[in-house]
Design a protein around this motif. Sequence first.
Motif, PDB file in Angstrom:
ATOM      1  N   HIS B 167      13.119  11.103 -12.405  1.00  0.00           N
ATOM      2  CA  HIS B 167      12.367  11.892 -11.432  1.00  0.00           C
ATOM      3  C   HIS B 167      11.216  12.651 -12.083  1.00  0.00           C
ATOM      4  CE1 HIS B 167      14.971  10.452  -8.397  1.00  0.00           C
ATOM      5  NE2 HIS B 167      15.998  10.749  -9.162  1.00  0.00           N
ATOM      6  N   THR B 168      10.823  12.236 -13.284  1.00  0.00           N
ATOM      7  CA  THR B 168       9.534  12.688 -13.795  1.00  0.00           C
ATOM      8  C   THR B 168       8.462  11.827 -13.141  1.00  0.00           C
ATOM      9  OG1 THR B 168       9.606  11.212 -15.725  1.00  0.00           O
ATOM     10  CG2 THR B 168      10.504  13.424 -16.002  1.00  0.00           C
ATOM     11  N   VAL B 169       7.358  12.488 -12.786  1.00  0.00           N
ATOM     12  CA  VAL B 169       6.250  11.794 -12.114  1.00  0.00           C
ATOM     13  C   VAL B 169       5.340  11.171 -13.167  1.00  0.00           C
ATOM     14  CG1 VAL B 169       4.189  12.119 -10.690  1.00  0.00           C
ATOM     15  CG2 VAL B 169       6.320  13.320 -10.115  1.00  0.00           C
ATOM     16  N   ILE B 170       5.100   9.878 -13.055  1.00  0.00           N
ATOM     17  CA  ILE B 170       4.149   9.236 -13.970  1.00  0.00           C
ATOM     18  C   ILE B 170       2.961   8.657 -13.220  1.00  0.00           C
ATOM     19  CG2 ILE B 170       6.005   8.637 -15.591  1.00  0.00           C
ATOM     20  CD1 ILE B 170       5.369   5.649 -14.742  1.00  0.00           C
ATOM     21  N   ALA B 171       3.036   8.619 -11.889  1.00  0.00           N
ATOM     22  CA  ALA B 171       1.947   8.022 -11.101  1.00  0.00           C
ATOM     23  C   ALA B 171       1.715   8.864  -9.858  1.00  0.00           C
ATOM     24  CB  ALA B 171       2.297   6.576 -10.738  1.00  0.00           C
ATOM     25  N   LEU B 172       0.963   9.968 -10.058  1.00  0.00           N
ATOM     26  CA  LEU B 172       0.637  10.870  -8.939  1.00  0.00           C
ATOM     27  C   LEU B 172       0.162  10.063  -7.739  1.00  0.00           C
ATOM     28  CD1 LEU B 172      -1.383  13.980 -10.195  1.00  0.00           C
ATOM     29  CD2 LEU B 172       0.598  13.949  -8.659  1.00  0.00           C
ATOM     30  N   GLY B 173       0.773  10.315  -6.576  1.00  0.00           N
ATOM     31  CA  GLY B 173       0.367   9.598  -5.369  1.00  0.00           C
ATOM     32  C   GLY B 173       0.902   8.182  -5.298  1.00  0.00           C
ATOM     33  N   GLY B 174       1.796   7.822  -6.221  1.00  0.00           N
ATOM     34  CA  GLY B 174       2.348   6.470  -6.255  1.00  0.00           C
ATOM     35  C   GLY B 174       3.446   6.268  -5.218  1.00  0.00           C
ATOM     36  N   PRO B 175       4.233   5.183  -5.362  1.00  0.00           N
ATOM     37  CA  PRO B 175       5.241   4.841  -4.358  1.00  0.00           C
ATOM     38  C   PRO B 175       6.286   5.942  -4.158  1.00  0.00           C
ATOM     39  CG  PRO B 175       5.251   3.250  -6.185  1.00  0.00           C
ATOM     40  CD  PRO B 175       4.184   4.243  -6.479  1.00  0.00           C
ATOM     41  N   ARG B 176       6.791   6.013  -2.953  1.00  0.00           N
ATOM     42  CA  ARG B 176       7.777   7.017  -2.560  1.00  0.00           C
ATOM     43  C   ARG B 176       9.102   6.764  -3.286  1.00  0.00           C
ATOM     44  NH1 ARG B 176       6.569  11.668  -0.277  1.00  0.00           N
ATOM     45  NH2 ARG B 176       5.090  10.576   1.059  1.00  0.00           N
ATOM     46  N   GLN B 182       6.574  11.255  -4.809  1.00  0.00           N
ATOM     47  CA  GLN B 182       5.838  10.013  -5.021  1.00  0.00           C
ATOM     48  C   GLN B 182       5.578   9.803  -6.501  1.00  0.00           C
ATOM     49  OE1 GLN B 182       2.721  11.125  -1.824  1.00  0.00           O
ATOM     50  NE2 GLN B 182       2.581   8.898  -2.010  1.00  0.00           N
ATOM     51  N   GLY B 183       5.704   8.550  -6.937  1.00  0.00           N
ATOM     52  CA  GLY B 183       5.288   8.185  -8.287  1.00  0.00           C
ATOM     53  C   GLY B 183       6.261   8.551  -9.385  1.00  0.00           C
ATOM     54  N   CYS B 184       7.528   8.857  -9.020  1.00  0.00           N
ATOM     55  CA  CYS B 184       8.554   9.062 -10.046  1.00  0.00           C
ATOM     56  C   CYS B 184       8.769   7.748 -10.810  1.00  0.00           C
ATOM     57  CB  CYS B 184       9.891   9.454  -9.413  1.00  0.00           C
ATOM     58  SG  CYS B 184       9.879  11.021  -8.546  1.00  0.00           S
ATOM     59  N   LEU B 185       9.198   7.867 -12.043  1.00  0.00           N
ATOM     60  CA  LEU B 185       9.512   6.669 -12.826  1.00  0.00           C
ATOM     61  C   LEU B 185      10.514   5.787 -12.079  1.00  0.00           C
ATOM     62  CD1 LEU B 185       9.051   5.256 -15.586  1.00  0.00           C
ATOM     63  CD2 LEU B 185      11.101   6.433 -16.402  1.00  0.00           C
ATOM     64  N   GLU B 186      11.507   6.422 -11.454  1.00  0.00           N
ATOM     65  CA  GLU B 186      12.523   5.671 -10.705  1.00  0.00           C
ATOM     66  C   GLU B 186      11.925   4.845  -9.570  1.00  0.00           C
ATOM     67  OE1 GLU B 186      16.348   7.529 -10.033  1.00  0.00           O
ATOM     68  OE2 GLU B 186      16.234   7.086  -7.898  1.00  0.00           O
ATOM     69  N   ALA B 187      10.846   5.341  -8.982  1.00  0.00           N
ATOM     70  CA  ALA B 187      10.210   4.620  -7.878  1.00  0.00           C
ATOM     71  C   ALA B 187       9.419   3.420  -8.373  1.00  0.00           C
ATOM     72  CB  ALA B 187       9.291   5.562  -7.108  1.00  0.00           C
ATOM     73  N   LEU B 188       9.343   3.248  -9.697  1.00  0.00           N
ATOM     74  CA  LEU B 188       8.545   2.159 -10.265  1.00  0.00           C
ATOM     75  C   LEU B 188       9.355   1.159 -11.074  1.00  0.00           C
ATOM     76  CD1 LEU B 188       5.653   4.530 -11.265  1.00  0.00           C
ATOM     77  CD2 LEU B 188       5.373   2.618  -9.698  1.00  0.00           C
ATOM     78  N   VAL B 189      10.508   1.581 -11.643  1.00  0.00           N
ATOM     79  CA  VAL B 189      11.238   0.638 -12.509  1.00  0.00           C
ATOM     80  C   VAL B 189      12.708   0.441 -12.145  1.00  0.00           C
ATOM     81  CG1 VAL B 189       9.762   1.189 -14.470  1.00  0.00           C
ATOM     82  CG2 VAL B 189      11.961   2.303 -14.289  1.00  0.00           C
ATOM     83  N   SER B 190      13.217   1.131 -11.119  1.00  0.00           N
ATOM     84  CA  SER B 190      14.634   0.935 -10.753  1.00  0.00           C
ATOM     85  C   SER B 190      14.817  -0.420 -10.081  1.00  0.00           C
ATOM     86  CB  SER B 190      15.071   2.041  -9.796  1.00  0.00           C
ATOM     87  OG  SER B 190      14.300   1.982  -8.614  1.00  0.00           O
TER      88      SER B 190
END
Lengths: 314, 314
Positions: B167-176, B182-190
Amino acid sequence: MRTNPEVLAVDLGGTNIRLGIVTPQGRLARRRRGRIPPPSTPEALYDSLVTRITGFIGSGGATARLGAVAVGFAGPTSSASGYVYCAPNLGQLEGLQMATHLERRLGVPVLVANDADCAAIGEYWRGAGRGAKSLFLFTLGTGVGGSLVIDGRLWEGERGIAGEIGHTVIALGGPRCSCGNQGCLEALVSATAIVRDYVAARKIKPPAESRITAKMVFDRARGGDKVAQRVIAGAAGALGVGIANVFNLLDPELILIGGGVSRAGSRLIGPAVKQAGQLLFAPLREYLRVRRTSLGDDAALLGAARLAFERILT
Amino acid sequence: MRTNPEVLAVDLGGTNIRLGIVTPQGRLARRRRGRIPPPSTPEALYDSLVTRITGFIGSGGATARLGAVAVGFAGPTSSASGYVYCAPNLGQLEGLQMATHLERRLGVPVLVANDADCAAIGEYWRGAGRGAKSLFLFTLGTGVGGSLVIDGRLWEGERGIAGEIGHTVIALGGPRCSCGNQGCLEALVSATAIVRDYVAARKIKPPAESRITAKMVFDRARGGDKVAQRVIAGAAGALGVGIANVFNLLDPELILIGGGVSRAGSRLIGPAVKQAGQLLFAPLREYLRVRRTSLGDDAALLGAARLAFERILT
């Protein structure tokens, strides 16, 4: 070993140098500040430093009780070895054996540590971090540094280079950072970033552009300049993300915000803490504690000295 | 105190439960796995858990030497108090006094800790982390967890909730993200993110959509499916950012990648490490060491048990 020795502490930032004398009790006296020219080589940097330090000693800055020199340095640095891995705010100088070189030229023991690490220990020792068991410090200046204190001890990492919160990416594809990457925290909340965004939004051209400072942007925001206010709100939002990321990852008892940019005070820190709170799991929000540092520029001097007292003069 | 006691270890993920018996020497035997229905209330969750555990004991799963039950749980959890702050992958259950409740119903001492923390200690004790002084573990599954080991001890944070790298943000405004941001690491690689992106790119509609799993996407990528390959490359890039962020902030001796999603192996980890290397200051790149975990699903069981041995059974 001298009895009741003192430490000559040096805070070497991207463009500024500060010096002072610290007693074992944490009293800081005879401060002096100046600028150093951007060095072209490691030797030029050592020359500048030695000139400043010996000038300070020669003018009565140090006493017969001088036990060590302690340098807080703006770059990834191992305080165990005094090795500076790189100096991103000093023309990308790499691989400085800074402690060894300065020791040879000054004839006293020298400790070199990362400046944000020094500031964190300084605040923990004598400032806003007193009494906290763990803390994370954000240092907002020309660049953005960070430092983690756990159970009263720095966690500098296995190589002594932990804490580079400024170069964690929070906005993939975001603005270009001094390190070459995009979307680093430093590229969004440093003095450099604030000036860049204000200059762009106001379409300010050279040579006027080079006279804009982060302090001017803060002053203008205070005076009602909507563009300046918007730029600072953007930086505050990014700082909030950085605070939430640190809280989620490290759960420190206390988060401190220091450095020149933090002097913007409520306009920056207030919205940043609000943004951070919104990003946390609701049941965890109540644990978020964020404070401004209380020692200002003295923190790094005090902390560098404290490390020298602990590691060289005990 | 029983001599040579054993620990019944439980790994409770978002949808799966695993059980096993661990000896003080770190031997894991009599593993069993199953699914648990999404609980509507804390009581429903306790009922499921107690049914599973007593069923396991009753069917000869445990022995007369049972000294403690140790649960690795997928949510921010204080292993000191057994308090679960929230359970984001279990219908947002909040404020579970899990250790206390289970102790009362099972009649043996119970330790509850975050599952990623357990996995990190398991790998440090018996797996890919043996011999490292410090390590950070990414656990990639339904969600994304993290855990930090410093000098052989978990750093769980001041409240026991550190490590939420997902739940650290790496992509401000990224996927929910599942957490609402939005843009948590989990929202991008889980696994969830990989399925979401593949379903969207292939325009797969219900009911077929619900049958897609991350494993299928990996299998299809291996079989030449260009869309699957692109989705996994995207996840690898984000994981690389996460790895670089952890390295920059914490400088651990070793970074481990585990969890179901990591089984994609070279197609995910290789590009992620390459991306991470590109994001580091050049002089620091050589220090980046990333490995896959070696214990698979057993890590959390072993680590949970190890914590119980250290804290309850010594």
